[in-house]
Design a protein around this motif. Structure first.
Motif, PDB file in Angstrom:
ATOM      1  N   ASN A  26      -1.589 -19.049  -0.067  1.00 34.25           N
ATOM      2  CA  ASN A  26      -1.816 -19.612  -1.398  1.00 34.25           C
ATOM      3  C   ASN A  26      -1.851 -18.551  -2.492  1.00 34.25           C
ATOM      4  O   ASN A  26      -2.055 -18.876  -3.662  1.00 34.25           O
ATOM      5  CB  ASN A  26      -3.117 -20.422  -1.424  1.00 34.25           C
ATOM      6  CG  ASN A  26      -4.350 -19.552  -1.276  1.00 34.25           C
ATOM      7  OD1 ASN A  26      -4.269 -18.381  -0.903  1.00 34.25           O
ATOM      8  ND2 ASN A  26      -5.512 -20.123  -1.560  1.00 34.25           N
ATOM      9  N   ARG A  27      -1.597 -17.288  -2.138  1.00 36.48           N
ATOM     10  CA  ARG A  27      -1.660 -16.239  -3.150  1.00 36.48           C
ATOM     11  C   ARG A  27      -0.565 -15.176  -2.985  1.00 36.48           C
ATOM     12  O   ARG A  27      -0.383 -14.356  -3.895  1.00 36.48           O
ATOM     13  CB  ARG A  27      -3.040 -15.563  -3.085  1.00 36.48           C
ATOM     14  CG  ARG A  27      -3.432 -14.729  -4.304  1.00 36.48           C
ATOM     15  CD  ARG A  27      -3.712 -15.567  -5.520  1.00 36.48           C
ATOM     16  NE  ARG A  27      -3.953 -14.761  -6.705  1.00 36.48           N
ATOM     17  CZ  ARG A  27      -5.137 -14.291  -7.090  1.00 36.48           C
ATOM     18  NH1 ARG A  27      -6.216 -14.528  -6.359  1.00 36.48           N
ATOM     19  NH2 ARG A  27      -5.261 -13.581  -8.199  1.00 36.48           N
ATOM     20  N   TYR A  28       0.155 -15.183  -1.862  1.00 38.23           N
ATOM     21  CA  TYR A  28       1.076 -14.079  -1.585  1.00 38.23           C
ATOM     22  C   TYR A  28       2.488 -14.557  -1.263  1.00 38.23           C
ATOM     23  O   TYR A  28       2.691 -15.581  -0.596  1.00 38.23           O
ATOM     24  CB  TYR A  28       0.559 -13.237  -0.414  1.00 38.23           C
ATOM     25  CG  TYR A  28      -0.621 -12.378  -0.782  1.00 38.23           C
ATOM     26  CD1 TYR A  28      -0.445 -11.123  -1.358  1.00 38.23           C
ATOM     27  CD2 TYR A  28      -1.922 -12.837  -0.569  1.00 38.23           C
ATOM     28  CE1 TYR A  28      -1.535 -10.341  -1.708  1.00 38.23           C
ATOM     29  CE2 TYR A  28      -3.021 -12.057  -0.915  1.00 38.23           C
ATOM     30  CZ  TYR A  28      -2.819 -10.806  -1.487  1.00 38.23           C
ATOM     31  OH  TYR A  28      -3.906 -10.035  -1.831  1.00 38.23           O
ATOM     32  N   VAL A  29       3.440 -13.755  -1.735  1.00 41.21           N
ATOM     33  CA  VAL A  29       4.861 -13.926  -1.450  1.00 41.21           C
ATOM     34  C   VAL A  29       5.355 -12.637  -0.811  1.00 41.21           C
ATOM     35  O   VAL A  29       4.962 -11.538  -1.220  1.00 41.21           O
ATOM     36  CB  VAL A  29       5.649 -14.204  -2.753  1.00 41.21           C
ATOM     37  CG1 VAL A  29       7.150 -14.031  -2.551  1.00 41.21           C
ATOM     38  CG2 VAL A  29       5.327 -15.600  -3.274  1.00 41.21           C
ATOM     39  N   VAL A  30       6.201 -12.767   0.227  1.00 37.44           N
ATOM     40  CA  VAL A  30       6.805 -11.586   0.834  1.00 37.44           C
ATOM     41  C   VAL A  30       8.250 -11.503   0.361  1.00 37.44           C
ATOM     42  O   VAL A  30       8.962 -12.505   0.279  1.00 37.44           O
ATOM     43  CB  VAL A  30       6.696 -11.627   2.381  1.00 37.44           C
ATOM     44  CG1 VAL A  30       7.514 -12.765   2.973  1.00 37.44           C
ATOM     45  CG2 VAL A  30       7.109 -10.308   2.983  1.00 37.44           C
ATOM     46  N   SER A  31       8.675 -10.287   0.006  1.00 40.39           N
ATOM     47  CA  SER A  31      10.028 -10.061  -0.488  1.00 40.39           C
ATOM     48  C   SER A  31      10.457  -8.667  -0.039  1.00 40.39           C
ATOM     49  O   SER A  31       9.895  -8.106   0.909  1.00 40.39           O
ATOM     50  CB  SER A  31      10.073 -10.216  -2.015  1.00 40.39           C
ATOM     51  OG  SER A  31      11.387 -10.136  -2.508  1.00 40.39           O
ATOM     52  N   ALA A  32      11.462  -8.105  -0.693  1.00 46.24           N
ATOM     53  CA  ALA A  32      11.956  -6.771  -0.349  1.00 46.24           C
ATOM     54  C   ALA A  32      11.463  -5.757  -1.366  1.00 46.24           C
ATOM     55  O   ALA A  32      11.459  -6.021  -2.576  1.00 46.24           O
ATOM     56  CB  ALA A  32      13.484  -6.762  -0.301  1.00 46.24           C
ATOM     57  N   ALA A  33      11.069  -4.585  -0.887  1.00 46.67           N
ATOM     58  CA  ALA A  33      10.619  -3.524  -1.787  1.00 46.67           C
ATOM     59  C   ALA A  33      11.724  -3.098  -2.738  1.00 46.67           C
ATOM     60  O   ALA A  33      11.471  -2.756  -3.905  1.00 46.67           O
ATOM     61  CB  ALA A  33      10.126  -2.329  -0.971  1.00 46.67           C
ATOM     62  N   SER A  34      12.981  -3.127  -2.274  1.00 43.70           N
ATOM     63  CA  SER A  34      14.104  -2.691  -3.106  1.00 43.70           C
ATOM     64  C   SER A  34      14.268  -3.553  -4.352  1.00 43.70           C
ATOM     65  O   SER A  34      14.871  -3.122  -5.339  1.00 43.70           O
ATOM     66  CB  SER A  34      15.401  -2.699  -2.298  1.00 43.70           C
ATOM     67  OG  SER A  34      15.641  -3.971  -1.732  1.00 43.70           O
ATOM     68  N   CYS A  35      13.741  -4.783  -4.349  1.00 38.48           N
ATOM     69  CA  CYS A  35      13.820  -5.644  -5.529  1.00 38.48           C
ATOM     70  C   CYS A  35      13.118  -5.020  -6.729  1.00 38.48           C
ATOM     71  O   CYS A  35      13.483  -5.277  -7.884  1.00 38.48           O
ATOM     72  CB  CYS A  35      13.195  -7.005  -5.225  1.00 38.48           C
ATOM     73  SG  CYS A  35      14.030  -7.929  -3.920  1.00 38.48           S
ATOM     74  N   PHE A  36      12.129  -4.195  -6.462  1.00 31.94           N
ATOM     75  CA  PHE A  36      11.353  -3.594  -7.541  1.00 31.94           C
ATOM     76  C   PHE A  36      11.956  -2.274  -8.013  1.00 31.94           C
ATOM     77  O   PHE A  36      11.400  -1.616  -8.886  1.00 31.94           O
ATOM     78  CB  PHE A  36       9.906  -3.421  -7.100  1.00 31.94           C
ATOM     79  CG  PHE A  36       9.195  -4.732  -6.932  1.00 31.94           C
ATOM     80  CD1 PHE A  36       8.483  -5.287  -7.974  1.00 31.94           C
ATOM     81  CD2 PHE A  36       9.275  -5.441  -5.743  1.00 31.94           C
ATOM     82  CE1 PHE A  36       7.847  -6.507  -7.843  1.00 31.94           C
ATOM     83  CE2 PHE A  36       8.654  -6.663  -5.586  1.00 31.94           C
ATOM     84  CZ  PHE A  36       7.930  -7.202  -6.648  1.00 31.94           C
ATOM     85  N   TYR A  37      13.103  -1.905  -7.444  1.00 29.03           N
ATOM     86  CA  TYR A  37      13.844  -0.744  -7.905  1.00 29.03           C
ATOM     87  C   TYR A  37      14.978  -1.162  -8.834  1.00 29.03           C
ATOM     88  O   TYR A  37      15.817  -0.366  -9.203  1.00 29.03           O
ATOM     89  CB  TYR A  37      14.401   0.046  -6.718  1.00 29.03           C
ATOM     90  CG  TYR A  37      13.370   0.945  -6.075  1.00 29.03           C
ATOM     91  CD1 TYR A  37      13.494   2.324  -6.133  1.00 29.03           C
ATOM     92  CD2 TYR A  37      12.261   0.424  -5.428  1.00 29.03           C
ATOM     93  CE1 TYR A  37      12.541   3.158  -5.552  1.00 29.03           C
ATOM     94  CE2 TYR A  37      11.300   1.245  -4.851  1.00 29.03           C
ATOM     95  CZ  TYR A  37      11.452   2.607  -4.912  1.00 29.03           C
ATOM     96  OH  TYR A  37      10.507   3.432  -4.346  1.00 29.03           O
ATOM     97  N   SER A  38      15.004  -2.438  -9.217  1.00 21.87           N
ATOM     98  CA  SER A  38      15.995  -2.952 -10.149  1.00 21.87           C
ATOM     99  C   SER A  38      15.745  -2.383 -11.545  1.00 21.87           C
ATOM    100  O   SER A  38      14.620  -2.003 -11.894  1.00 21.87           O
ATOM    101  CB  SER A  38      15.920  -4.486 -10.198  1.00 21.87           C
ATOM    102  OG  SER A  38      16.642  -4.998 -11.291  1.00 21.87           O
TER     103      SER A  38
END
Length: 256
Positions: free
Chosen positions: A81-93
């Protein structure tokens, strides 16, 4: 598609919840989601198709929003109810995500059967061993600014107790470009993929792959795969024990 595995070590797809695991947190939380999502339809398809309304209620979109400008960056999976998992590389955009959208289907219309809700990103944490050159351990845990209210359109996916790479078929979903037109359509797409074993994975790509922490998926019969904006999105299967729920087995790291 090259996915960062969400488990540790190989294991065959045995029942998810042997009795001795009933009290583990990931099992308790997964079982609780059955109270929200009791009715669903399972579609059978090959290749790429539009996702149906409410078909994958754990799907998340990571956006960069700046005033009236809104740019889709990556996909993700709601896992609590509070967390999403994604890729770390998305934050290097060049445009770092700052908004997570849940419950959407086609982001170009408000007339579809969807119930989108936007959340600000409160914080995020990368895997301690993330390498932005090789993209090994390409995992990010994203904390939302407030708790999510579950409904028919928004329900978390479950996490496996261990690696489940021995499944023969996977699903992937995302809002990335479709190969034959080369641009996003705005509508969530679903793709059925085959499990590429480690030998095939290593022989078919020039990208650095570590098969102890990554796995490959593609299609033996169709020219389909994930694309750039599908990064961070899930490699998943229908939950083997709980109807209407899903297991996220990996996170899209590379798309071709």
């Amino acid at each position: 598609m090259f996915a960062e595995s969400s488990g540790d070590g190989g294991s065959s797809p045995q029942p998810y919840v042997p009795t001795k695991y009933n009290e583990k947190r990931i099992v308790r939380e997964c079982k609780s989601y059955r109270n929200v999502r009791k009715v669903c339809d399972k579609s059978f398809f090959d290749g790429v198709k539009n996702a149906d309304p409410k078909e994958f209620p754990f799907m998340a979109m990571l956006w960069n929003v700046n005033g009236n400008e809104r740019k889709p960056i990556c996909g993700g999976s709601l896992i609590s109810n509070r967390y999403v998992v994604s890729a770390a590389s998305c934050f290097y955009s060049a445009h770092e995500p700052n908004i997570v959208r849940l419950g959407d289907l086609d982001y170009n219309t408000s007339d579809d059967d969807a119930a989108p809700v936007d959340f600000s990103i409160a914080s995020y944490k990368f895997h301690d061993e993330f390498d932005d050159d090789t993209l090994f351990h390409n995992i990010a845990l994203v904390k939302l600014n407030t708790s999510v209210q579950f409904n028919d359109y928004i329900v978390p996916a479950c996490l496996p107790r261990a690696d489940r790479r021995d499944f023969k078929k996977f699903l992937a979903a995302g809002w990335g470009p479709v190969t034959d037109i080369g641009r996003p359509t705005g509508h969530l797409k679903k793709i059925r993929l085959d499990n590429f074993n480690d030998d095939l994975c290593l022989n078919e790509t020039t990208i650095a792959i570590n098969t102890t922490i990554q796995m490959c998926a593609g299609s033996f019969n169709y020219e389909v795969g994930t694309c750039a904006e599908d990064g961070g999105g899930p490699l998943f299967v229908h939950h083997p024990d709980y109807n209407c729920l899903f297991l996220v087995l990996g996170i899209a790291s590379h798309g071709e």
